[in-house]
Design an enzyme around this catalytic site. Structure first.
Site, short mmCIF file in Angstrom:
data_model
loop_
_atom_site.label_atom_id
_atom_site.label_comp_id
_atom_site.label_asym_id
_atom_site.label_seq_id
_atom_site.Cartn_x
_atom_site.Cartn_y
_atom_site.Cartn_z
N HIS A 130 2.49 -12.77 30.14
CA HIS A 130 1.80 -12.12 31.26
C HIS A 130 2.12 -12.85 32.56
CE1 HIS A 130 -1.09 -15.40 30.87
NE2 HIS A 130 -1.26 -15.08 29.59
P1 TYD Z 1 -4.75 -15.65 27.61
O1 TYD Z 1 -4.82 -16.17 29.01
O2 TYD Z 1 -4.10 -14.32 27.41
O3 TYD Z 1 -4.06 -16.74 26.66
P2 TYD Z 1 -2.53 -17.21 26.55
O4 TYD Z 1 -1.93 -17.18 27.92
O5 TYD Z 1 -2.60 -18.58 25.98
O6 TYD Z 1 -1.83 -16.27 25.61
O7 TYD Z 1 -6.25 -15.63 27.03
C1 TYD Z 1 -6.50 -15.37 25.67
C2 TYD Z 1 -7.94 -14.91 25.53
O8 TYD Z 1 -8.83 -15.92 25.97
C3 TYD Z 1 -8.24 -13.65 26.36
O9 TYD Z 1 -9.05 -12.79 25.58
C4 TYD Z 1 -9.04 -14.16 27.51
C5 TYD Z 1 -9.69 -15.42 27.00
N1 TYD Z 1 -9.84 -16.44 28.05
C6 TYD Z 1 -11.09 -16.66 28.62
O10 TYD Z 1 -12.09 -16.03 28.25
N2 TYD Z 1 -11.22 -17.62 29.59
C7 TYD Z 1 -10.16 -18.33 30.03
O11 TYD Z 1 -10.32 -19.21 30.93
C8 TYD Z 1 -8.87 -18.07 29.46
C9 TYD Z 1 -7.65 -18.83 29.91
C10 TYD Z 1 -8.74 -17.12 28.47
#
Ligand code: TYD
Length: 136
Positions: free
Chosen positions: A50
């Protein structure tokens, strides 16, 4: 347009007693609003996939090794191997990124804003189209 770059943090101490690293003040390109960390990620998994409209962040492999692949709009892909607890990868907004982790990795992220799902661009084609409009 900003690009990703490595930040070297101070490494205070010596081998026989261990080290302290610190991220503060002029070393950081933004005011810190949130710190989160990621761990126990299987080696077969690629996370991220993303970009963000407003989020800027610094990724630190406080343990283990993290391979971060980034792509800025209209730019070639870049790869960064984070394996030192005293270095971080700054990622500006509109930086498409994916990460792979060794089994023992702990990734700390220092961010400029609170979590907002509406800030995410999770579809790669949407990222490419947006980038063409914003960075034409
Ligand atoms: P995401 O940022 O997509 O993780 P990565 O980049 O490691 O793949 O986040 C994964 C899940 O965690 C998504 O459902 C949102 C949640 N999340 C939060 O609730 N708070 C946060 O600060 C972060 C970073 C993620």
């Amino acid at each position: 347009m900003d690009t990703p770059y490595i930040i070297q943090f101070p490494k205070i101490g010596k081998t026989i007693e261990g080290y302290i690293s610190v991220a503060e003040n002029d070393l950081l390109p933004f005011d810190v609003k949130r710190v989160y960390w990621t761990y126990f990620t299987p080696e077969s998994i690629s996370r991220g996939g993303h970009a963000h409209h407003e989020l800027e962040q610094i990724l630190v492999a406080v343990a283990g090794k993290i391979i971060v692949t980034t792509r800025m709009p209209g730019e070639p892909e870049q790869k960064f191997a984070l394996d030192s607890a005293n270095q971080g990868l700054y990622m500006p907004k509109y930086c498409w990124h994916t990460m792979q982790y060794t089994h023992n990795s702990v990734q700390m992220c220092i961010a400029n804003m609170s979590y907002q799902e509406s800030d995410y661009i999770r579809d790669y084609q949407e990222f490419v189209s947006l980038a063409e409009v914003i960075f034409k």
